[in-house]
Design a protein around this motif. Structure first.
Motif, PDB file in Angstrom:
ATOM      1  N   ILE A 194      46.711  25.911   6.476  1.00  0.00           N
ATOM      2  CA  ILE A 194      47.509  27.142   6.479  1.00  0.00           C
ATOM      3  C   ILE A 194      49.000  26.884   5.404  1.00  0.00           C
ATOM      4  O   ILE A 194      49.695  27.580   5.005  1.00  0.00           O
ATOM      5  N   SER A 195      48.339  25.011   4.669  1.00  0.00           N
ATOM      6  CA  SER A 195      50.147  25.336   4.725  1.00  0.00           C
ATOM      7  C   SER A 195      50.092  26.058   2.217  1.00  0.00           C
ATOM      8  O   SER A 195      50.664  25.793   2.088  1.00  0.00           O
ATOM      9  N   GLN A 196      48.254  26.228   2.502  1.00  0.00           N
ATOM     10  CA  GLN A 196      48.141  27.161   1.164  1.00  0.00           C
ATOM     11  C   GLN A 196      48.856  28.634   1.442  1.00  0.00           C
ATOM     12  O   GLN A 196      49.361  28.670   0.033  1.00  0.00           O
ATOM     13  N   TYR A 197      49.437  29.138   2.472  1.00  0.00           N
ATOM     14  CA  TYR A 197      49.409  29.655   2.532  1.00  0.00           C
ATOM     15  C   TYR A 197      51.120  30.151   2.138  1.00  0.00           C
ATOM     16  O   TYR A 197      52.109  29.642   3.022  1.00  0.00           O
ATOM     17  N   ASN A 198      51.671  31.375   1.728  1.00  0.00           N
ATOM     18  CA  ASN A 198      53.160  31.362   1.525  1.00  0.00           C
ATOM     19  C   ASN A 198      53.530  32.418   1.973  1.00  0.00           C
ATOM     20  O   ASN A 198      54.377  33.149   2.762  1.00  0.00           O
ATOM     21  N   ASP A 199      52.578  33.913   2.266  1.00  0.00           N
ATOM     22  CA  ASP A 199      52.704  34.835   3.127  1.00  0.00           C
ATOM     23  C   ASP A 199      53.290  35.205   4.308  1.00  0.00           C
ATOM     24  O   ASP A 199      52.588  34.581   5.196  1.00  0.00           O
TER      25      ASP A 199
ATOM     26  N   ASN B  74      45.801  46.038  -3.885  1.00  0.00           N
ATOM     27  CA  ASN B  74      47.068  46.252  -4.299  1.00  0.00           C
ATOM     28  C   ASN B  74      47.712  44.427  -3.721  1.00  0.00           C
ATOM     29  O   ASN B  74      46.170  43.389  -3.586  1.00  0.00           O
ATOM     30  N   HIS B  75      48.433  44.466  -4.050  1.00  0.00           N
ATOM     31  CA  HIS B  75      49.086  43.058  -2.941  1.00  0.00           C
ATOM     32  C   HIS B  75      49.014  42.965  -1.793  1.00  0.00           C
ATOM     33  O   HIS B  75      49.332  42.237  -1.838  1.00  0.00           O
ATOM     34  N   ASP B  76      48.394  44.235  -0.712  1.00  0.00           N
ATOM     35  CA  ASP B  76      48.944  43.990  -0.011  1.00  0.00           C
ATOM     36  C   ASP B  76      47.063  43.845   0.795  1.00  0.00           C
ATOM     37  O   ASP B  76      47.274  43.500   1.974  1.00  0.00           O
ATOM     38  N   GLN B  77      46.338  43.813  -0.106  1.00  0.00           N
ATOM     39  CA  GLN B  77      44.709  44.124   0.580  1.00  0.00           C
ATOM     40  C   GLN B  77      43.514  42.636  -0.705  1.00  0.00           C
ATOM     41  O   GLN B  77      44.428  41.958  -1.460  1.00  0.00           O
ATOM     42  N   PRO B  78      42.383  42.276  -0.010  1.00  0.00           N
ATOM     43  CA  PRO B  78      42.013  40.835  -0.718  1.00  0.00           C
ATOM     44  C   PRO B  78      41.627  41.434  -1.868  1.00  0.00           C
ATOM     45  O   PRO B  78      41.297  43.105  -2.197  1.00  0.00           O
ATOM     46  N   ARG B  79      41.026  41.214  -2.758  1.00  0.00           N
ATOM     47  CA  ARG B  79      40.367  40.899  -3.456  1.00  0.00           C
ATOM     48  C   ARG B  79      38.998  41.774  -3.291  1.00  0.00           C
ATOM     49  O   ARG B  79      38.433  41.894  -2.695  1.00  0.00           O
TER      50      ARG B  79
ATOM     51  N   GLN C  15      46.533  44.178 -11.077  1.00  0.00           N
ATOM     52  CA  GLN C  15      46.421  43.115 -12.056  1.00  0.00           C
ATOM     53  C   GLN C  15      45.003  41.813 -11.536  1.00  0.00           C
ATOM     54  O   GLN C  15      45.697  41.554  -9.828  1.00  0.00           O
ATOM     55  N   GLY C  16      44.971  41.748 -12.264  1.00  0.00           N
ATOM     56  CA  GLY C  16      43.742  40.913 -12.150  1.00  0.00           C
ATOM     57  C   GLY C  16      41.892  41.316 -11.879  1.00  0.00           C
ATOM     58  O   GLY C  16      40.958  40.752 -12.359  1.00  0.00           O
ATOM     59  N   GLU C  17      41.941  42.641 -11.732  1.00  0.00           N
ATOM     60  CA  GLU C  17      40.782  43.261 -10.928  1.00  0.00           C
ATOM     61  C   GLU C  17      40.501  43.574 -12.529  1.00  0.00           C
ATOM     62  O   GLU C  17      38.801  43.452 -12.737  1.00  0.00           O
ATOM     63  N   GLU C  18      40.608  43.467 -13.549  1.00  0.00           N
ATOM     64  CA  GLU C  18      40.084  43.848 -14.748  1.00  0.00           C
ATOM     65  C   GLU C  18      39.108  43.090 -15.430  1.00  0.00           C
ATOM     66  O   GLU C  18      38.979  43.134 -15.975  1.00  0.00           O
ATOM     67  N   ILE C  19      39.674  41.585 -14.779  1.00  0.00           N
ATOM     68  CA  ILE C  19      38.989  40.473 -15.202  1.00  0.00           C
ATOM     69  C   ILE C  19      38.100  40.034 -13.886  1.00  0.00           C
ATOM     70  O   ILE C  19      37.492  38.398 -14.153  1.00  0.00           O
ATOM     71  N   ALA C  20      37.684  40.842 -13.340  1.00  0.00           N
ATOM     72  CA  ALA C  20      37.094  40.492 -11.584  1.00  0.00           C
ATOM     73  C   ALA C  20      37.480  39.264 -11.183  1.00  0.00           C
ATOM     74  O   ALA C  20      36.658  38.174 -10.863  1.00  0.00           O
ATOM     75  N   MET C  21      38.693  39.302 -10.828  1.00  0.00           N
ATOM     76  CA  MET C  21      39.005  37.824 -10.563  1.00  0.00           C
ATOM     77  C   MET C  21      38.769  38.193  -8.247  1.00  0.00           C
ATOM     78  O   MET C  21      39.195  39.067  -8.030  1.00  0.00           O
ATOM     79  N   LYS C  22      38.613  36.922  -7.814  1.00  0.00           N
ATOM     80  CA  LYS C  22      38.420  37.301  -6.394  1.00  0.00           C
ATOM     81  C   LYS C  22      39.132  36.186  -5.450  1.00  0.00           C
ATOM     82  O   LYS C  22      40.050  35.925  -5.617  1.00  0.00           O
ATOM     83  N   ASN C  23      38.944  36.346  -3.966  1.00  0.00           N
ATOM     84  CA  ASN C  23      39.876  35.827  -2.848  1.00  0.00           C
ATOM     85  C   ASN C  23      39.972  34.555  -3.473  1.00  0.00           C
ATOM     86  O   ASN C  23      39.426  33.573  -4.500  1.00  0.00           O
ATOM     87  N   ALA C  24      41.501  34.279  -2.753  1.00  0.00           N
ATOM     88  CA  ALA C  24      41.843  32.617  -3.234  1.00  0.00           C
ATOM     89  C   ALA C  24      40.697  31.217  -2.323  1.00  0.00           C
ATOM     90  O   ALA C  24      40.820  30.707  -2.656  1.00  0.00           O
TER      91      ALA C  24
ATOM     92  N   GLN D 144      39.575  35.783   4.011  1.00  0.00           N
ATOM     93  CA  GLN D 144      38.470  36.890   4.510  1.00  0.00           C
ATOM     94  C   GLN D 144      39.813  37.777   4.328  1.00  0.00           C
ATOM     95  O   GLN D 144      39.405  39.013   3.029  1.00  0.00           O
ATOM     96  N   LYS D 145      40.585  38.121   4.698  1.00  0.00           N
ATOM     97  CA  LYS D 145      41.302  39.382   5.081  1.00  0.00           C
ATOM     98  C   LYS D 145      43.057  39.271   4.706  1.00  0.00           C
ATOM     99  O   LYS D 145      43.505  40.676   4.526  1.00  0.00           O
ATOM    100  N   SER D 146      43.176  37.531   4.764  1.00  0.00           N
ATOM    101  CA  SER D 146      45.023  37.866   3.989  1.00  0.00           C
ATOM    102  C   SER D 146      45.338  38.881   2.803  1.00  0.00           C
ATOM    103  O   SER D 146      44.159  38.059   1.630  1.00  0.00           O
ATOM    104  N   ARG D 147      46.459  38.923   2.600  1.00  0.00           N
ATOM    105  CA  ARG D 147      46.626  39.525   1.292  1.00  0.00           C
ATOM    106  C   ARG D 147      46.469  38.970   0.629  1.00  0.00           C
ATOM    107  O   ARG D 147      47.562  38.829  -0.761  1.00  0.00           O
ATOM    108  N   GLU D 148      47.236  37.369   0.507  1.00  0.00           N
ATOM    109  CA  GLU D 148      47.599  35.998  -0.362  1.00  0.00           C
ATOM    110  C   GLU D 148      46.492  35.937  -1.413  1.00  0.00           C
ATOM    111  O   GLU D 148      46.532  35.533  -2.681  1.00  0.00           O
ATOM    112  N   ASN D 149      45.518  36.393  -1.074  1.00  0.00           N
ATOM    113  CA  ASN D 149      43.986  36.236  -1.736  1.00  0.00           C
ATOM    114  C   ASN D 149      44.640  37.184  -2.270  1.00  0.00           C
ATOM    115  O   ASN D 149      43.965  36.308  -4.390  1.00  0.00           O
ATOM    116  N   SER D 150      44.812  38.231  -2.816  1.00  0.00           N
ATOM    117  CA  SER D 150      45.332  38.753  -4.590  1.00  0.00           C
ATOM    118  C   SER D 150      46.737  38.499  -5.231  1.00  0.00           C
ATOM    119  O   SER D 150      46.633  39.222  -6.007  1.00  0.00           O
ATOM    120  N   ARG D 151      47.544  37.045  -4.352  1.00  0.00           N
ATOM    121  CA  ARG D 151      48.408  37.200  -5.198  1.00  0.00           C
ATOM    122  C   ARG D 151      48.450  35.919  -6.362  1.00  0.00           C
ATOM    123  O   ARG D 151      49.694  35.454  -6.292  1.00  0.00           O
TER     124      ARG D 151
END
Ligand code: NOJ
Length: 548
Positions: A378-383, A325-330, A364-373, A409-416
């Motif tokens: 660190i400047s690329q993160y917003n969370d 989900n939005h709190d978990q990596p892909r 969202q995105g799972e159905e098209i096999a989206m993967k981690n960012a 590996q662990k950031s939830r931003e991966n799925s955002r």
């Protein structure tokens, strides 16, 4: 809502789903423009992450006004149009609702911190300093103390999340009544239910003792998770709102054990419809620690999933099923292979999820096999959670490189990352500059998936349809087989003597696996299944669903 056991929920992270006006942020009109896609996929229920007015310190989980739509996402008219659009297509909407805390920009909090005599002061949890310090040593889930000092009042307020997310005081009857009224207002509008954010944390004990801080789990949570009056409060919500409107209610229940989850979701108790729990996605948290690089053992994952399958079934509770989900990596990046076997991995996870008992969620995105960012800086993160974790890691001695690898590996931003619709600029998500930018080019999009006959998208579509009409998957008993096998997840569902069996190879190895006659192959993530003389020849990440 009737028939929620058969439905599949699709989770929309509105910021990253579809932008309609070129400001780089997804919005409600964007969602409306994609309703046919969601209908075609077979999603019956859409869960929207918060769309209320919010300063956006925690992407909407900091609500400043429960009755207004965040202008970044649109207007109440847009929302009503969305409701009509779903209704016309036979779909439903559940709103994400945060009643554990508000934003510090909410009028209630502004009045609360105005003076100790203000009637709203007690809407939040304020305490006097103890020996000039915080009232206890509880930690915020986003790092640092869970208490913020307010100089004007010479008091601390509790915030289990960011300091801009003060916790509401559920002991205050007026506060409780205000929340009930607001829930009724949304129910009257015609939404089908709520996903209730961190709902197991709303009841804090009067005594707030220090925790031991021995592990990252000893941060105070044992005192407020499933706190003293939580079931009472939720039953009241049921009586006043959920029950009257036959709502579908999903409790976000992190760190809740099975017996408590049963209490929350057994229909006889009139509380919630289903439990969204996280034990299975913490298999890669050694001793509960999230911010470390770590693998996981399939045997552990199988045990957690099986304990919940059997426990909830025996206790008459109901699970929400999800990998991400939005709190978990892909999930494909986390549990399997998002590179060479990307498509197989995505299909394997779908097959296992839909084979289990509970209501499946597709993020969202799972159905098209989206993967981690795979962000490299660190400047690329917003969370805020990820940024705080990064700074804590570096302060405690990790190198910048190590800290970044942990976040990768662990950031939830991966799925955002914004949804990848097509091959246009920004994957068709926005004509402007996306609020969160992908750094790697990816060929995996909705457009490319639609073009494939047997892609991940069509696999999900078929599974959603199959499950909706298959009583064994809805009601059948669950049994785990070969529990100690480190590579294979093999489970069976049974109803009235009929079975569905799922066998999934979670490794990159070829494995010859002996099986009895399990009936016909209904789903597989490889074109053909190689089964000769009771020997199933499993290729890397191969998964098969049999039915007899
Ligand atoms: C859980 C939500 O899913 C997460 O995104 C949020 O940061 C916290 N609750 C705080 O509301």
């Amino acid at each position: 809502m009737k028939d929620w056991k058969k439905a599949t929920v699709y989770q929309i992270y509105p910021r990253s789903f579809q932008d309609s006006n070129g400001d780089g942020v997804g919005d409600i009109q964007g969602i409306i423009s994609r309703l046919d896609y969601l209908k075609d996929l077979g999603a019956e229920v859409l869960w929207l992450n918060p769309v209320y007015k919010s300063p956006g310190r925690d992407n909407g989980y900091d609500i400043a006004d429960y009755y207004e739509i965040n202008p970044e996402f649109g207007t109440m008219d847009d929302f009503e149009q969305l409701l009509d659009g779903t209704r016309n297509r036979g779909m439903k909407i559940i709103m994400d609702l945060v009643v554990n805390h508000t934003s510090d920009q909410h009028e209630w909090f502004k009045m609360s911190r105005d003076s100790k005599d203000n009637p709203y002061h007690d809407y939040y949890i304020w305490k006097d300093p103890v020996d000039g310090h915080e009232p206890n040593n509880w930690k915020s889930k986003f790092g640092g103390s869970a208490w913020e000092y307010d100089e004007k009042l010479n008091q601390y307020y509790l915030h289990l999340y960011d300091r801009t997310q003060p916790d509401l005081n559920w002991r205050n009857p007026k506060m409780k009544a205000s929340i009930m009224e607001m829930m009724k207002w949304w129910a009257d509008k015609g939404i089908a239910g709520f996903r209730l954010d961190v709902i197991n944390n709303i009841s804090k004990p009067l005594e707030m003792p220090d925790d031991t801080l021995e592990t990252s789990m000893d941060d105070g949570r044992k005192f407020y998770t499933n706190g003293p009056h939580v079931h009472e409060y939720i039953h009241e919500m049921y009586e006043e709102v959920f029950g009257k409107h036959s709502m579908l209610t999903v409790g976000e229940l992190s760190s809740t054990p099975i017996d408590e989850a049963i209490k929350f979701t057994n229909p006889d108790r009139e509380e919630l419809t289903m439990a969204f729990t996280f034990h299975h996605v913490k298999v890669d948290y050694p001793n509960g620690a999230k911010w470390v690089k770590s693998g996981y053992k399939l045997v552990d994952l199988k045990k957690v999933i099986s304990d919940w399958q059997i426990g909830m079934q025996n206790g008459g509770g109901w699970n929400a099923l999800f990998w991400g989900n939005h709190d978990q990596p892909r999930a494909i990046s986390r549990f399997l292979d998002d590179n060479k076997y990307r498509e197989e991995s995505a299909k394997l996870l779908a097959l296992v999820e839909f084979g289990l008992q509970g209501t499946p969620y597709v993020y969202q995105g799972e159905e098209i096999a989206m993967k981690n960012a795979y962000f490299t800086d660190i400047s690329q993160y917003n969370d805020p959670e990820s940024i705080n974790a990064y700074h804590e890691l570096v302060e405690k001695g990790s190198s910048v490189q190590e800290a970044i690898e942990i976040l990768q590996q662990k950031s939830r931003e991966n799925s955002r990352l914004p949804m990848q619709w097509d091959s246009q600029k920004n994957y068709g998500f926005t004509t402007g500059s996306p609020w969160l930018k992908a750094i790697n080019k990816d060929t995996q999009t909705v457009e490319s998936e639609i073009a494939k006959k047997d892609g991940v998208l069509s696999f999900y579509k078929k599974l959603i349809e199959f499950r909706r009409n298959e009583p064994i998957l809805i009601d059948g008993n669950y049994q785990l087989l070969d529990e100690n096998n480190p590579d294979i997840f093999y489970f069976k569902r049974e109803l009235n003597g009929h079975h569905i069996s799922v066998i999934a190879n979670f490794s990159d190895k070829d494995i010859v696996y002996k099986i009895d006659d399990l009936g016909t192959v209904k789903f597989s993530n490889y074109k053909e299944t190689i089964l000769e003389n009771g020997e199933l020849k499993l290729r890397p990440y191969e998964a098969v669903l049999f039915q007899d």
